[in-house]
Structure formats: C-alpha cells, structure tokens
Design a protein around this motif. Structure first.
Motif, mmCIF file in Angstrom:
data_model
loop_
_atom_site.group_PDB
_atom_site.id
_atom_site.type_symbol
_atom_site.label_atom_id
_atom_site.label_comp_id
_atom_site.label_asym_id
_atom_site.label_seq_id
_atom_site.Cartn_x
_atom_site.Cartn_y
_atom_site.Cartn_z
ATOM 1 N N GLU A 40 4.959 -3.245 1.877
ATOM 2 C CA GLU A 40 5.351 -4.661 1.967
ATOM 3 C C GLU A 40 6.867 -4.787 1.857
ATOM 4 O O GLU A 40 7.501 -5.536 2.584
ATOM 5 C CB GLU A 40 4.675 -5.469 0.844
ATOM 6 C CG GLU A 40 3.235 -5.808 1.137
ATOM 7 C CD GLU A 40 2.528 -6.462 -0.054
ATOM 8 O OE1 GLU A 40 1.394 -6.906 0.137
ATOM 9 O OE2 GLU A 40 3.117 -6.498 -1.168
ATOM 10 N N TRP A 97 -8.028 10.733 -5.972
ATOM 11 C CA TRP A 97 -8.284 9.296 -6.071
ATOM 12 C C TRP A 97 -9.761 9.024 -6.302
ATOM 13 O O TRP A 97 -10.134 8.102 -7.028
ATOM 14 C CB TRP A 97 -7.780 8.565 -4.818
ATOM 15 C CG TRP A 97 -6.281 8.508 -4.818
ATOM 16 C CD1 TRP A 97 -5.427 9.236 -4.070
ATOM 17 C CD2 TRP A 97 -5.462 7.689 -5.666
ATOM 18 N NE1 TRP A 97 -4.118 8.939 -4.383
ATOM 19 C CE2 TRP A 97 -4.117 7.993 -5.359
ATOM 20 C CE3 TRP A 97 -5.736 6.759 -6.671
ATOM 21 C CZ2 TRP A 97 -3.043 7.367 -6.016
ATOM 22 C CZ3 TRP A 97 -4.671 6.129 -7.307
ATOM 23 C CH2 TRP A 97 -3.348 6.440 -6.982
ATOM 24 N N ASP A 134 2.085 6.073 -2.529
ATOM 25 C CA ASP A 134 2.341 4.773 -3.143
ATOM 26 C C ASP A 134 3.809 4.381 -3.023
ATOM 27 O O ASP A 134 4.180 3.237 -3.250
ATOM 28 C CB ASP A 134 1.897 4.773 -4.616
ATOM 29 C CG ASP A 134 0.723 3.817 -4.830
ATOM 30 O OD1 ASP A 134 0.593 2.849 -4.046
ATOM 31 O OD2 ASP A 134 -0.063 4.046 -5.770
ATOM 32 N N ASP A 137 -6.270 -4.035 -1.962
ATOM 33 C CA ASP A 137 -5.177 -3.136 -2.302
ATOM 34 C C ASP A 137 -5.385 -1.811 -1.557
ATOM 35 O O ASP A 137 -6.504 -1.425 -1.263
ATOM 36 C CB ASP A 137 -5.263 -2.891 -3.813
ATOM 37 C CG ASP A 137 -4.105 -2.060 -4.318
ATOM 38 O OD1 ASP A 137 -3.130 -1.891 -3.571
ATOM 39 O OD2 ASP A 137 -4.199 -1.588 -5.465
ATOM 40 N N PHE A 138 -4.302 -1.137 -1.206
ATOM 41 C CA PHE A 138 -4.412 0.235 -0.703
ATOM 42 C C PHE A 138 -3.197 1.018 -1.143
ATOM 43 O O PHE A 138 -2.180 0.427 -1.525
ATOM 44 C CB PHE A 138 -4.580 0.263 0.825
ATOM 45 C CG PHE A 138 -3.423 -0.328 1.593
ATOM 46 C CD1 PHE A 138 -2.338 0.458 1.967
ATOM 47 C CD2 PHE A 138 -3.426 -1.677 1.942
ATOM 48 C CE1 PHE A 138 -1.282 -0.090 2.681
ATOM 49 C CE2 PHE A 138 -2.363 -2.221 2.656
ATOM 50 C CZ PHE A 138 -1.291 -1.439 3.028
ATOM 51 N N ILE A 139 -3.326 2.326 -1.109
ATOM 52 C CA ILE A 139 -2.226 3.170 -1.583
ATOM 53 C C ILE A 139 -1.009 2.937 -0.685
ATOM 54 O O ILE A 139 -1.098 3.068 0.532
ATOM 55 C CB ILE A 139 -2.612 4.659 -1.552
ATOM 56 C CG1 ILE A 139 -3.854 4.927 -2.396
ATOM 57 C CG2 ILE A 139 -1.454 5.537 -2.021
ATOM 58 C CD1 ILE A 139 -3.700 4.584 -3.856
ATOM 59 N N GLY A 140 0.080 2.583 -1.307
ATOM 60 C CA GLY A 140 1.307 2.358 -0.553
ATOM 61 C C GLY A 140 1.541 0.906 -0.190
ATOM 62 O O GLY A 140 2.596 0.562 0.361
ATOM 63 N N LYS A 141 0.589 0.053 -0.505
ATOM 64 C CA LYS A 141 0.691 -1.329 -0.031
ATOM 65 C C LYS A 141 1.981 -2.014 -0.491
ATOM 66 O O LYS A 141 2.714 -2.586 0.301
ATOM 67 C CB LYS A 141 -0.511 -2.133 -0.527
ATOM 68 C CG LYS A 141 -0.501 -3.587 -0.039
ATOM 69 C CD LYS A 141 -1.737 -4.331 -0.478
ATOM 70 C CE LYS A 141 -1.833 -5.644 0.289
ATOM 71 N NZ LYS A 141 -2.929 -6.474 -0.181
ATOM 72 N N TRP A 142 2.254 -1.909 -1.781
ATOM 73 C CA TRP A 142 3.402 -2.673 -2.297
ATOM 74 C C TRP A 142 4.716 -2.146 -1.744
ATOM 75 O O TRP A 142 5.605 -2.904 -1.416
ATOM 76 C CB TRP A 142 3.405 -2.627 -3.830
ATOM 77 C CG TRP A 142 2.124 -3.128 -4.407
ATOM 78 C CD1 TRP A 142 1.517 -4.319 -4.103
ATOM 79 C CD2 TRP A 142 1.280 -2.464 -5.332
ATOM 80 N NE1 TRP A 142 0.348 -4.437 -4.794
ATOM 81 C CE2 TRP A 142 0.167 -3.307 -5.567
ATOM 82 C CE3 TRP A 142 1.343 -1.243 -6.010
ATOM 83 C CZ2 TRP A 142 -0.856 -2.976 -6.436
ATOM 84 C CZ3 TRP A 142 0.335 -0.914 -6.876
ATOM 85 C CH2 TRP A 142 -0.766 -1.773 -7.082
ATOM 86 N N ALA A 143 4.803 -0.823 -1.663
ATOM 87 C CA ALA A 143 6.044 -0.268 -1.114
ATOM 88 C C ALA A 143 6.173 -0.638 0.362
ATOM 89 O O ALA A 143 7.261 -0.989 0.832
ATOM 90 C CB ALA A 143 6.055 1.252 -1.290
#
Ligand code: FES
Ligand SMILES: [Zn+2]
Lengths: 953, 112
Positions: free
Chosen positions: A857, A706, A669, A849-855
């Motif tokens: 981006e 998960w 994440d 959504d996926f694990i790591g998506k926001w970071a």
C-alpha cells in the motif's frame, strides 16, 4: 640405517623395509618408522628452515608439538615428520627454504643479524615508498611462510566425512589416566569414547617401555567396550561439542561429561643457540630411542630442571650415548642422580646451559653455575638434551571454562577450577607418579559416572579413598626448579618462540615500544601464534614478560586458549560433508543428446545442446522441448487452501476456477519480491503451485512457516522431487500433442492458462498451457519415473515437424524477448512488484489481509526511484549483466540485469533498472560497461509478441 | 555455536540440522503506521537471555517449531509444536515472549 639393538617397546618391524623420497632422494625406513625417525637414522639433522631467519632446525620434541619438522607430504604442506608414518612411495619435501634445505639463500636475514629484523620490521621498513609495497609484498610473501599449496589441486580431490557421535563421556588422552578413566566409567555402564593422538594408546608409558602395563590398560578399555579413536586429535571445545579429527573424518563428539587426560608438554630452555639442530627435549630423545631404536647422538650434554632430564640421561647412557655432562638447575638433584653416580656420571647441581655452539648442528655446549661465581665449562657434544619442566596441556579444559593459576612449586600454570561436566586426570591435573596417575584416572571415571547417575555404594565409597591418596601424592611430588627466563642472552640469539623466530630480545624490544601485556606482545611479536600454538613458547614468553616488567607471572597471566588445539587441514573443517548434485530423471537423455551440462544452483542442467540460437529459433519456427523438472512443485490442499494462498500472495486465488491457471508473485511483509510461479486450481480444495527452481526449498519453508502460525485447514505436499516436467512449445506443439494424447488440444477446448489432466504416451499428466517462452506451450508434469519415456515420446512425435530439444540458454533468450522476469536475476532483495513493472499483480482491493499488504500500500503511493524496463541496442554489442546505467549527470543510477542477442528479432535486447523518469518507450539511456559507453533505447512492452496474441492463439 | 535441539517430531539433533527462524513475535493485527511497519519488518529485540524462537527442521521432518533458548548460554529450555505453546494458540505468533513482552518484529528466511 644404523639402529640400536632391539628395544622392548620399539614400534618398527625390522623385516619390512619401506622406501620414500625426501627432496628427491630415496630414504629407507622400517615399517613403523615415522618420516623423521627414518631420516634421523639416515643421518639427517636439519629438518626445516625457520620462519623468519631461515635458520636450520632439527628434531626437538619428536611428538608433533613443535614447528621444527613440518614438511610437505605428497604435495600437501603441514605434516609433522616426527608423527607422520613412513609409507612406501611417499614424496616428502622440505618447506620454506630456497634453493634447498642445505643451502638457503634467505639465511642472510639471520647473518646480517642483530637489529636487522626486530618485531614489526617488515611493516616498519617496507611501507615507504608506499607504491612499492606490491613489490615488497611479493618478495616478503615468498620469503616467509610454511609451504605452499599445490597449484594443480584437483577439484574435490579429497573426500572428507563427518560423523556425529553422542556419548555419555568423552575421554581425551589415551595415556594411563585416560585409559583408566575410560574403563572405569564404562564398567559402570557409561557409553564412553576415548580419543588419542598417537597411533596406539599409552602416552608416556610408551617411552618408558612399559608395554605390559599398556597392554593391561588397553585390555580393560576394550573389555569395557569403550570406543577408541586412535590417531585422532581433539580440536577444541565448543559448548560441549568436541570435534575430533581422524584421517578423513571429523567426528563431532557431543558427550554429557568430559575427562581431559591430555598430559603435559615438556618445555625447552631459553639460551643462546637453543634452536641449533641437536638441541632436543628429553622426551624427544627418549622417543627416538624407545620407539624407533634410533640413537639421538654419540656424546650428549643434559640440562634439566627436574628428574625428567636425569631419567633421560640414564636412558641415553643405556643406549650407548656417552654423557659428557649433566646440569641440574636444582641445588639438590633428585633421586635419579644416585643412579647416574653409580654409572659414573656426575650431576652438576645448580648448573644450566647458557649456550649451544655449532654451525650446522651442535658441536659444543657451555654450562654455567647459576649462583656464586658463575664459572662456566665447555663440553664437546653432538646432542644437547634439555628439559625445562612441563606445562599442563590444558587448552581444552580452559576452552571449556576451567581456570588456571601460576603454581610456583612447578613453575607453570596449573588448572584450578573446572567447570561443571569437566574432569581432569593424570599429569594435566598435576599428578605425576605412575600409581597416582592411575588413581586420578579412576577418580575422574568414577566422578563422571556418578554425575551420569551410574555407580553404586561401593563405587561411591572408593571416591573418598582415592581423593585422600591423591592429595597425599600431590604433596610428595619431586622438586622442580624454575628456570631463569633466559640464559646467556649476550652470547647469541635465544629463541623464546621457534615457530615465529621470536627471540628474548624481540620481547624486550616490544615491551620497550609499549607492548607490555602478554596479549599485546603476542599480537606484535606473534609469539604463541605459530604452528605450536604456544605449546613451547607461552610459558617462556610469560616468564620474559614478567622479568622485563617486574610483574609476577600471575599478573602477566596467559594468552586465551582458543581452538584449534592442533593444526587441522581446512578440508576437514570446510569441506562440505557432501554436495549432492541434483539431476532430473531425464538427465541421461541430455547427455546422449550432447547437452552442455553445467551447474544451475544445486542442479546439473543442459545449458544448450550445442546451438543455443538455433534451438531458440526452432521454438519460434517449429517446436522445442525443454526439461523443467527443476521447478518447485507444491500441492496445497484442504478446505482453506484458497484462503491460505490469498493470504500469501498479493493477488487472489480463492476465486480461481478449477482448471484455470494464474501467475503469482510472492512478496515479503516488506513488500519485496520473494519468488514467482504459476498456480493451477485442480479442484475446489487443491492447488498446484510451481515456484522458481532455485526458490523451491525456501518457498516450501515459507509456506509451511505461515501455516504453522496460522494453523489453517491446509495440507502441504512438496512434489518437487517426485514429479518431472517438460515444456513443449512452438507453433507445431499442438500437432505434436495430437499425436501423443487423446485430449482435445484445440484452442477452444484447451485455452491459454487452462490446466488439464490427461494421459500422454500412456502416462498420467497434468498439462498447463502457459507461455514462459512466448510460443504456444504445454508444460507437462508427471511422475518422475516416466521422465525419459515422456521425453522420448514427445521428441519422436515431433520429429516430423522439426522439434528440437532446447536448453537453459535458449530459454533465457526466449523469456527475455517476452520480458518475463527471472526472480533473483532481474530482481534483488529490494525489488517491489511496482518497481518491477507488475503493479497489476497487486490487488490492494482485496479486503483480507495478506503478506506484504501494508508495505505494498505504501509503495503504491510512493513512486519507485528506479524501474525495471526493457532496452534495445543497435550495433550488436551485448552488454555485461551488471553494466551500469548512467543518469543525466553521469552518475550510476541503475544496472543491466539481462542482455542477449535475439536471433528472431535480429538485435540485442535486455532488461535494466533505470531512473523511473526514463522508464518510458523510446527514452535513451547511457550504459557504461567495462570502459565502454553505449546508448540504449528503452522499451516497456515485450520485444516479441507484445500483446500476447501468439500465446493465446 | 554448537548445541543440540530436540525436534518435537524427530528428537535430539545437532543445531546444524535446523534453520533458525528468529524471535517469536507478532505480526500486527491491524494496519500499522509506517513506523510500526518498519519496526516490525526490520527491528529485533535481540534479547541477551531467554527468548522464544522459531526453528525449522531443515534436514529432517521439515516442520517448524518453537524453542525457548538462552541466547547467552545456548541452553534450550524447551521445544514444542506451535499449537502447544501457551495461550498463543493457532493464529497467534506468540503473545510476546515468555515474559509477555511486546509484539515486535519477526524474522523471516529469505525465500529467494
Ligand atoms: S620434532 Fe616434530 S613436531 Fe617437534
Ligand atoms: Zn524433525
């Protein structure tokens, strides 16, 4: 071997002689002897040289409590000669004396004497000039210490085990109280473990020669089905778990209740020359006589503060030792004085010993009256038996959270409050008289059983009765005198701590220098920090501290009780219980083929078969076969399987067609690369996921975590161990396949990144057409049981085309040519897919959504400071992995992660993290590698087959 | 550190049989700010007292479960399968801890 006539409780078998060597000389012993009892019987008095002054030291406690008899046995330092059984053929050596025990050059430190080595001396003296410290250190390290490890320790020579034991009750101490406590609780139905340090239970009963009492108590314990661990030491108390060291085994005993029946430790007296060989604790002298029938001396002076020393004097007399004098610190000696008188031995009341004299061993003792005129008398003797009272062996209950308080009537720190779940019984609880000790054991056993929900009205009624009688017994204990902190300090060195050679003067000096609390003094003088762990020196140090600072003993307090309570070999603690090597089902073949097998994580794998470059070339020119069974293999099944993978990977898998393969990089994440591998969709609801070899376990944990959280319609099966896999690669691979399978392997029927199921050599296989090594390749997965069969079939079919098995090293060359990263080698915990030049793997347009998506981006917008690129070097020099990449200003700005000579390209290639500004083709960077600087040229596309035409052909 | 945990599948085992997964906390449900993201990734409540935690039965059934433990005494108050725990239910990484506290950071095993 001169011995006493047969003693009632002796442990030696006089018919059986064993021989061992001490410092090269043969020593004869009886079976049942310890090293020390045999040596003492043979006339040896010096057993070791002291830590700092290299003074002679002899037997003191004869029960493994003091530092005086530590020797090396068969090359392993740290054994106590007085408890280590004599074995045929064992090699015993002294420690810490050069050239020998009888002449030790370092003795000079003591003879120069006086103020030459006060506490902190070495640190204060040898610190200037600073540049000489390495030299000083070398000499000092040589001078101090308690032996050295054998240099040729063979790897994993000593196999240690651990065992977990859950019990209702753990009883520590196999004396009268512990035995009675164990049998009492076990009779009421408790599951009891009893731990005892000695070779057989009995505690102090052993030296009293009370064999029948011991036999009866042991019988009770056996009948009640108590598990008894002998020669076993409880090391500490950790939240209710007590590790017990016994031989090669560490028992991790976790009991619901604990009874500590650990007894007491007899204390020495602090006087001038109190460390001379021949100065012995009363129990030590009695052990020599009672257990080993060894006469500790011919003429003895006894100095005591309680009845213990008087009883020892009687025993010595019975053993034929002439008693020169007995000094009792009490003004009214206890009742055994009457017995002594009848034997014609006068006890000198209110006297103590102030000096022991002698060069190699005691030859004289000086006794002095402690009150009045202080007149003194000197006696010739070869033995000084001292008894300075006792301290409870309370370290374990204290570690468990018990409290202790100074008890003026006994002159020691007694246990007061015990924490929940902990009981104390016998002498450690301040009970002394034999019947009272038994009662206290019974009481502890009953209380523990009741707390466990066992027992009945009768057993409960018994508790009150026992309590009453014990209170009475406590009030009737024989008087004990509290010895002065030090006697005769102007006459010579008075040792408060034998382990670390700390004298009463050292403690005085340390207080003058401001180390005026016991914890500070401990750290400064190292008192209590040696092998005896305070058994012999804690109380003397506290007394000296109290005298010097004018505090009460209660105010001074004690140092914190910490594990381990006994010296324990590191191997017992640190040795992993077992370290299984993983081997693939094809391992035997690798050996036969001359594989150069090494560790790769937990696995044993062939690095090469003797010719890494040749093996790599064979893959380019004909075909190669590598065992990749170590890959992690996960089967992900269920209606939500595709969506589950979409959430775990930055790219998409739900739209992957059955029978097709996609590469995936797992990110955290935080947007960092965690692992990579290929994923083949087998059918609508199942995916076959491979991971790196080293990441297999962690990826399975990650997936299942998960899944535990998301609770999707997915089932995970880890097939890593169940399946083997081999990779067949090279220009002739297709022809080889044609010989072993009916599957159409033409490029049209079986394209790059297709996954198909078919039989190979009769074995059902999943075949993945992927290209880690850069040539047309088939990664074949199948039931592990068929490993050798499939391997053999492929090598046989490929023989006519020039197939060769290849190992890990050629694979590393081949993959580097393709710039296929190795997670953990080319990436670290900071690497993002963008920095690692794989932006294409991240599908930020995925709606879900996926694990790591926001970071990710965020990182998509923020250029990475460094980037992973390829490089070439012109002159054949292969830089070290980890070589530094310099920026324009000559500062470190990145590092080389992989570098190899590529035989097919004829040059050195590598990968490195470089400043992103330089991450473009033909840019030049400077590498600094162990003193050498070289210029590398950057390349961003794969070195071999940059457009992947070979792979798709 | 030494105590026992009861795996909901296997029963009582030494703590060394298990992998620790850190505090139970919630992954943001919608796009966090950069600051929230970093708090989620890198900050822990580090409670001195009772907290809910993830545990993994590494040397056993290899299942994840939830435990409530007092970090001061290592007393384990209960263990349960994730789906058994409170109103959190499937998909919810705990609506905070037992005291309903916030949605802070989870702790992940390094999977490298
Ligand atoms: S004499 Fe052996 S440890 Fe004390
Ligand atoms: Zn389990």
């Amino acid at each position: 071997m001169s011995r006493l006539p047969e003693q009632p409780g002796e442990k030696i078998s006089r018919q059986r002689v064993v021989r061992f060597k001490f410092d090269g000389t043969i020593v004869e012993a009886y079976e049942g002897d310890t090293i020390a009892s045999a040596l003492y019987a043979a006339g040896r008095r010096t057993f070791s040289r002291s830590f700092k002054y290299h003074r002679r030291r002899g037997l003191m406690c004869c029960s493994g409590q003091c530092p005086n008899c530590i020797v090396a046995v068969d090359g392993a330092p740290g054994a106590r000669a007085c408890t280590e059984p004599a074995r045929e053929g064992m090699q015993v050596e002294h420690l810490n004396a050069r050239p020998g025990l009888e002449f030790d050059a370092m003795r000079a430190t003591d003879l120069v004497g006086g103020p030459f080595t006060p506490p902190g001396f070495y640190y204060k003296t040898f610190i200037k000039p600073r540049r000489w410290w390495p030299l000083y250190e070398k000499i000092l390290r040589h001078a101090a210490g308690l032996g050295r490890l054998r240099e040729e320790q063979q790897e994993r020579e000593w196999r240690t085990e651990y065992r977990r034991r859950h019990a209702d009750l753990l009883v520590v101490g196999g004396g009268a109280a512990g035995l009675r406590a164990a049998s009492t609780a076990a009779r009421l139905g408790a599951d009891v473990v009893l731990v005892d340090e000695g070779p057989e239970p009995g505690g102090r009963l052993l030296i009293d020669g009370r064999g029948e009492r011991i036999a009866a108590l042991v019988g009770e314990v056996e009948e009640a089905r108590v598990e008894t661990l002998s020669r076993a030491s409880a090391l500490g108390y950790f939240d209710g778990m007590v590790p017990v060291w016994q031989g090669d085994t560490l028992h991790q005993v976790r009991a619901r209740r604990h009874v500590f029946a650990t007894g007491t430790i007899e204390q020495p007296l602090v006087f001038a020359g109190n460390d001379l060989p021949g100065v012995m604790l009363s129990d030590g002298a009695r052990r020599l006589m009672a257990l080993y029938s060894v006469r500790p001396g011919t003429r003895a002076v006894v100095a005591t503060t309680s009845d213990r020393g008087l009883e020892a004097a009687i025993a010595l007399h019975e053993a034929g030792v002439e008693i020169a004098a007995v000094a009792d610190l009490r003004s009214i000696p206890g009742s055994p004085a009457g017995t002594l008188k009848r034997l014609g031995i006068e006890v000198m009341p209110a006297h103590t010993v102030v000096e022991a004299r002698g060069r190699k061993a005691v030859t004289q003792a000086v006794l002095q009256r402690v009150s009045g005129g202080g007149e003194e008398r000197t006696f010739d003797c070869d033995l000084v038996v001292v008894s300075g009272g006792t301290v409870p062996a309370s370290s374990l209950p204290l570690q468990a959270g018990a409290q202790s308080r100074y008890d003026n009537s006994r002159g020691n720190f007694a246990l007061t409050e015990l924490p929940e779940g902990v009981h104390a019984a016998g002498e450690v609880a301040g009970v002394e008289e034999f019947e009272a000790v038994l009662r206290s054991g019974e009481l502890a056993g009953l209380e523990a059983a009741h707390a466990l929900g066992l027992g009945d009205a009768a057993s409960r009624g018994r508790v009150d009765e026992l309590r009453g009688r014990l209170a009475l017994a406590r009030d009737q204990r024989a008087a004990v005198a509290v010895p002065p902190p030090v006697a005769g300090s102007r006459r010579g060195k008075c040792f408060a701590c034998l382990c670390e050679d700390v004298t009463s003067k050292d403690i005085h000096l340390s207080i003058e220098e401001g180390y005026d609390s016991i914890e500070l003094s401990k750290r400064y003088t190292t008192v209590t920090m040696g092998p005896c762990q305070g058994r012999m020196c804690q109380l003397p140090a506290v007394r000296l501290m109290a005298q010097e600072t004018g505090q009460s003993l209660e105010q001074v307090g004690t140092t914190t009780a910490r594990p381990p309570w006994v010296s324990v070999p590191m191997g017992i603690l640190g040795g992993r219980p077992f370290e299984p090597a993983k081997r693939s089902s094809i391992h035997g073949r690798h050996r036969e083929l001359g594989g150069n097998v090494k560790w790769a994580g937990d696995w044993r794998r062939p690095y090469d078969y003797g010719d890494p470059r040749g093996e790599a070339l064979a893959v380019h020119q004909a075909a190669g076969l590598i065992d990749v069974s170590t890959l992690g293999k996960l089967l992900v099944r269920g209606p939500d399987a595709g969506e589950f993978l979409d959430r775990l990977y930055p790219n998409r898998f739900s739209n992957l067609k059955p029978g097709r393969i996609r590469y995936g990089v797992i990110s955290s994440d935080a947007g960092r690369i965690v692992d990579d591998g290929t994923i083949c969709r087998l059918d609508d609801e199942s995916f076959y996921v491979t991971t790196t070899s080293s990441g297999a376990g962690a990826v399975e944990e990650w997936f299942s975590w998960w899944l535990a959280d998301w609770a999707m319609g997915v089932h995970l099966t880890d097939l890593t161990q169940g399946l083997s896999a081999v990779n067949l690669a090279g220009p002739r691979a297709r022809e080889i396949m044609a010989k072993v399978t009916g599957l159409d392997c033409s490029n049209e029927a079986f394209a790059y990144l297709d996954g198909k199921r078919a039989a190979i050599a009769g074995v059902a296989c999943l075949i993945l057409r992927i290209g880690f090594v850069g040539e047309v390749g088939y990664e074949i997965h199948f039931r592990a049981a068929y490993g050798e069969h499939v391997w053999d079939a492929l090598l046989e079919a490929g023989a006519e085309f020039g197939i060769r098995p290849f190992g890990l090293e050629p694979q590393r060359i081949l993959r580097l040519q393709k710039m296929h990263i190795l997670v953990g080698q080319d990436t670290d915990s900071e690497s993002t897919p963008f920095g690692a030049a794989m932006p294409w793997i991240v599908k930020l347009d995925k709606d879900e959504d996926f694990i790591g998506k926001w970071a990710l981006e965020h990182y998509a917008q923020t250029p990475s400071a460094t980037s992973l690129v390829g490089f070439t070097l012109p002159d054949g020099y292969v830089p070290t992995e980890g070589a530094v990449v310099l920026d324009g200003a000559g500062s470190a700005a990145g590092q080389v992660t992989s570098a190899r000579y590529s035989p097919v390209l004829g040059k050195v290639i590598g990968m490195a993290w470089v400043p992103s500004a330089l991450a473009r083709d033909e840019a030049r960077v400077t590498l600094s590698d162990v003193g050498r600087t070289v210029t590398a040229e950057i390349q961003t596309k794969p070195f071999y087959d940059p457009d992947g035409e070979v792979l798709r052909s | 550190m030494s105590y026992v945990l009861s795996c909901p599948n296997c029963g009582v085992r030494e703590v060394t049989d298990f992998g620790f997964g850190g505090e139970v906390s919630a992954r943001p449900k919608s796009r966090p700010t950069f600051r929230e993201l970093n708090t989620y990734n890198y900050f822990r409540r580090n409670v001195a007292g009772v907290q809910r935690e993830w545990w993994f039965h590494r040397s056993g059934c290899r299942a994840w479960f939830i435990a409530e433990r007092n970090t001061l005494t290592n007393e384990v108050l209960f263990t349960a399968r994730p789906e058994e725990v409170g109103e959190a239910g499937p998909g919810g990484r705990g609506q905070g801890g037992p005291d309903g506290r916030g949605e802070d950071g989870p702790d992940r095993p390094a999977a490298a």
